[in-house]
Design an enzyme around this catalytic site. Sequence first.
Site, PDB file in Angstrom:
ATOM      1  N   ARG A  50      -6.296  -1.092  -7.952  1.00  0.00           N
ATOM      2  CA  ARG A  50      -6.997  -0.144  -7.058  1.00  0.00           C
ATOM      3  C   ARG A  50      -7.358   1.073  -7.901  1.00  0.00           C
ATOM      4  O   ARG A  50      -6.568   1.490  -8.752  1.00  0.00           O
ATOM      5  CB  ARG A  50      -6.120   0.270  -5.864  1.00  0.00           C
ATOM      6  N   LYS A  64       1.715  11.615  -9.202  1.00  0.00           N
ATOM      7  CA  LYS A  64       0.405  11.618  -8.520  1.00  0.00           C
ATOM      8  C   LYS A  64      -0.552  12.619  -9.202  1.00  0.00           C
ATOM      9  O   LYS A  64      -1.693  12.773  -8.779  1.00  0.00           O
ATOM     10  CB  LYS A  64       0.575  12.000  -7.053  1.00  0.00           C
ATOM     11  N   CYS A 109      -2.343   9.492   8.143  1.00  0.00           N
ATOM     12  CA  CYS A 109      -2.061   8.261   7.399  1.00  0.00           C
ATOM     13  C   CYS A 109      -0.557   7.992   7.328  1.00  0.00           C
ATOM     14  O   CYS A 109       0.194   8.421   8.217  1.00  0.00           O
ATOM     15  CB  CYS A 109      -2.689   8.299   6.005  1.00  0.00           C
ATOM     16  N   ARG A 162       0.837  -1.199   0.000  1.00  0.00           N
ATOM     17  CA  ARG A 162       0.000   0.000   0.000  1.00  0.00           C
ATOM     18  C   ARG A 162       0.875   1.253   0.000  1.00  0.00           C
ATOM     19  O   ARG A 162       2.084   1.171   0.173  1.00  0.00           O
ATOM     20  CB  ARG A 162      -0.966  -0.001   1.190  1.00  0.00           C
ATOM     21  N   GLY A 163       0.198   2.416  -0.190  1.00  0.00           N
ATOM     22  CA  GLY A 163       0.931   3.673  -0.347  1.00  0.00           C
ATOM     23  C   GLY A 163       1.063   3.917  -1.847  1.00  0.00           C
ATOM     24  O   GLY A 163       1.503   3.028  -2.589  1.00  0.00           O
ATOM     25  N   ALA A 164       0.671   5.126  -2.270  1.00  0.00           N
ATOM     26  CA  ALA A 164       0.569   5.378  -3.714  1.00  0.00           C
ATOM     27  C   ALA A 164       1.892   5.168  -4.448  1.00  0.00           C
ATOM     28  O   ALA A 164       1.916   4.624  -5.558  1.00  0.00           O
ATOM     29  CB  ALA A 164       0.053   6.801  -3.927  1.00  0.00           C
ATOM     30  N   GLY A 165       3.000   5.586  -3.846  1.00  0.00           N
ATOM     31  CA  GLY A 165       4.299   5.393  -4.496  1.00  0.00           C
ATOM     32  C   GLY A 165       4.692   3.930  -4.535  1.00  0.00           C
ATOM     33  O   GLY A 165       5.170   3.417  -5.554  1.00  0.00           O
ATOM     34  N   ASP A 197      -2.808  10.675  -3.098  1.00  0.00           N
ATOM     35  CA  ASP A 197      -3.016   9.534  -3.998  1.00  0.00           C
ATOM     36  C   ASP A 197      -3.278  10.024  -5.415  1.00  0.00           C
ATOM     37  O   ASP A 197      -2.984   9.337  -6.390  1.00  0.00           O
ATOM     38  CB  ASP A 197      -4.180   8.668  -3.504  1.00  0.00           C
ATOM     39  N   ASN A 205      -6.678  12.207  -1.018  1.00  0.00           N
ATOM     40  CA  ASN A 205      -5.782  11.492  -0.098  1.00  0.00           C
ATOM     41  C   ASN A 205      -6.644  10.704   0.888  1.00  0.00           C
ATOM     42  O   ASN A 205      -7.880  10.740   0.841  1.00  0.00           O
ATOM     43  CB  ASN A 205      -4.860  12.488   0.622  1.00  0.00           C
ATOM     44  N   LYS A 206      -5.982  10.000   1.792  1.00  0.00           N
ATOM     45  CA  LYS A 206      -6.650   9.104   2.744  1.00  0.00           C
ATOM     46  C   LYS A 206      -7.851   9.765   3.401  1.00  0.00           C
ATOM     47  O   LYS A 206      -7.805  10.939   3.772  1.00  0.00           O
ATOM     48  CB  LYS A 206      -5.629   8.677   3.800  1.00  0.00           C
TER      49      LYS A 206
HETATM   50  P1  RI2 Z   1       2.992   7.806  -0.502  1.00  0.00           P
HETATM   51  C1  RI2 Z   1      -1.840   6.119   0.832  1.00  0.00           C
HETATM   52  O1  RI2 Z   1      -2.939   5.392   0.395  1.00  0.00           O
HETATM   53  C2  RI2 Z   1      -2.242   7.262   1.753  1.00  0.00           C
HETATM   54  O2  RI2 Z   1      -3.439   7.883   1.367  1.00  0.00           O
HETATM   55  C3  RI2 Z   1      -1.039   8.152   1.581  1.00  0.00           C
HETATM   56  O3  RI2 Z   1      -1.261   9.472   2.023  1.00  0.00           O
HETATM   57  C4  RI2 Z   1      -0.863   8.070   0.065  1.00  0.00           C
HETATM   58  O4  RI2 Z   1      -1.114   6.698  -0.251  1.00  0.00           O
HETATM   59  C5  RI2 Z   1       0.465   8.504  -0.467  1.00  0.00           C
HETATM   60  O5  RI2 Z   1       1.496   7.679   0.040  1.00  0.00           O
HETATM   61  P2  RI2 Z   1      -3.215   3.842   0.886  1.00  0.00           P
HETATM   62  O6  RI2 Z   1      -2.487   2.970  -0.134  1.00  0.00           O
HETATM   63  O7  RI2 Z   1       2.989   7.499  -1.964  1.00  0.00           O
HETATM   64  O8  RI2 Z   1      -2.723   3.671   2.288  1.00  0.00           O
HETATM   65  O9  RI2 Z   1       3.478   9.212  -0.234  1.00  0.00           O
HETATM   66  O10 RI2 Z   1      -4.701   3.669   0.739  1.00  0.00           O
HETATM   67  O11 RI2 Z   1       3.750   6.766   0.297  1.00  0.00           O
END
Ligand code: RI2
Length: 336
Positions: free
Chosen positions: A84, A259, A154, A41-44, A223, A233-234
């Site tokens: 997703r 993004k 988040c 998880r995390g957009a990056g 995101d 975002n979250k």
């Molecule tokens: P980075 C996450 O989504 C959160 O919303 C977080 O703020 C965003 O991605 C960006 O994260 P999720 O995958 O890319 O937890 O900066 O639903 O790490």
Amino acid sequence: MCLLLVRSGAERDFKRPGLFAPMADDAVDSTFAQIRSMKVRGAGRIARAAVSALKAYCESRRFSTTQEFFGGLFAAGEKLRSARPTAVSLPNAVNFVLASARRTQAAGGSLRDSVRAVREVCDAFVDSSLRATKTIGEYGAKRIQDGDVVLTHCNSEAVTSVLTSAHAAGKRFEVIATETRPRFQGRITASVLANRGLDVTLIPDSAVRVYMRKVDTVVVGADAIAANGAVINKIGTSQVALAAHETRARFYVAAESYKLSPMTMTGELVEIEQRSPYEVVPRAWLEANKEVKVRNPAFDVTPPEYIDLIVTERGIFPPQGIILLMKDLYDQPRSV
Ligand code: RI2
């Protein structure tokens, strides 16, 4: 880090050339499942995981023809892109690889050269993504002042990069991390920052307005960023922004340029992912309370008027100016 787990799997497949098609499909299918279930998880991270799966596809199979290679690659990209719906980093990353693959295909090189070219573009994406996070940290750290109280919501690698970089630069500040229900990603943030020596306090999401009185700066990730500068975002981010607006706390977004959502330039909306009610309540509780409806949107939209700056690896922009970067990066709405 989740990404490394995915990449090491991919590398392991490559080192076993006797294993053909099933391994390639495994890499794509398992990455798809891990992104969908939020094990990755995390957009990056999901962007890099999808690209690493495409690289694994290249490496774990012997193709007979370029047609077979490219056909499978485009199908794999299509599948990964749909894992997703909200984080635009995912389709942007996959499109980056596929657009380059299309150019390679059109150039009509050998199978061996085509596979190598796609692998190289996958590596280039992952490297540039990791560099972008680091650069955002360096730029964003300049906006953290000694004595600040910084709140984040988040778990975002871009945000932890900013805070870690400011800490490494010798700035002394306090961090408040929200729990981030229902999946508690704020605990990851709190634990990562505490392990790096930062002063962190974890609070329930519902305590944000109480603590906002002492907060100087809010930094959150993204995101997706729309053409008008709105940030997706979250879930809960827009409430944090509203509370920051009330107390005049600065509100910054830290996000890599992938993004930015090019589709929003032509009026498309960003789909907000609805996740399972069982992330909110236990199955047994819902079965005992069948008349209760449970909704679980994973993201919300913070309008540009609540955002001071968006920190990217290509510079710092007011939300109203992000369209300039978007136009610079995306000459056509759907391609990278
Ligand atoms: P980075 C996450 O989504 C959160 O919303 C977080 O703020 C965003 O991605 C960006 O994260 P999720 O995958 O890319 O937890 O900066 O639903 O790490």
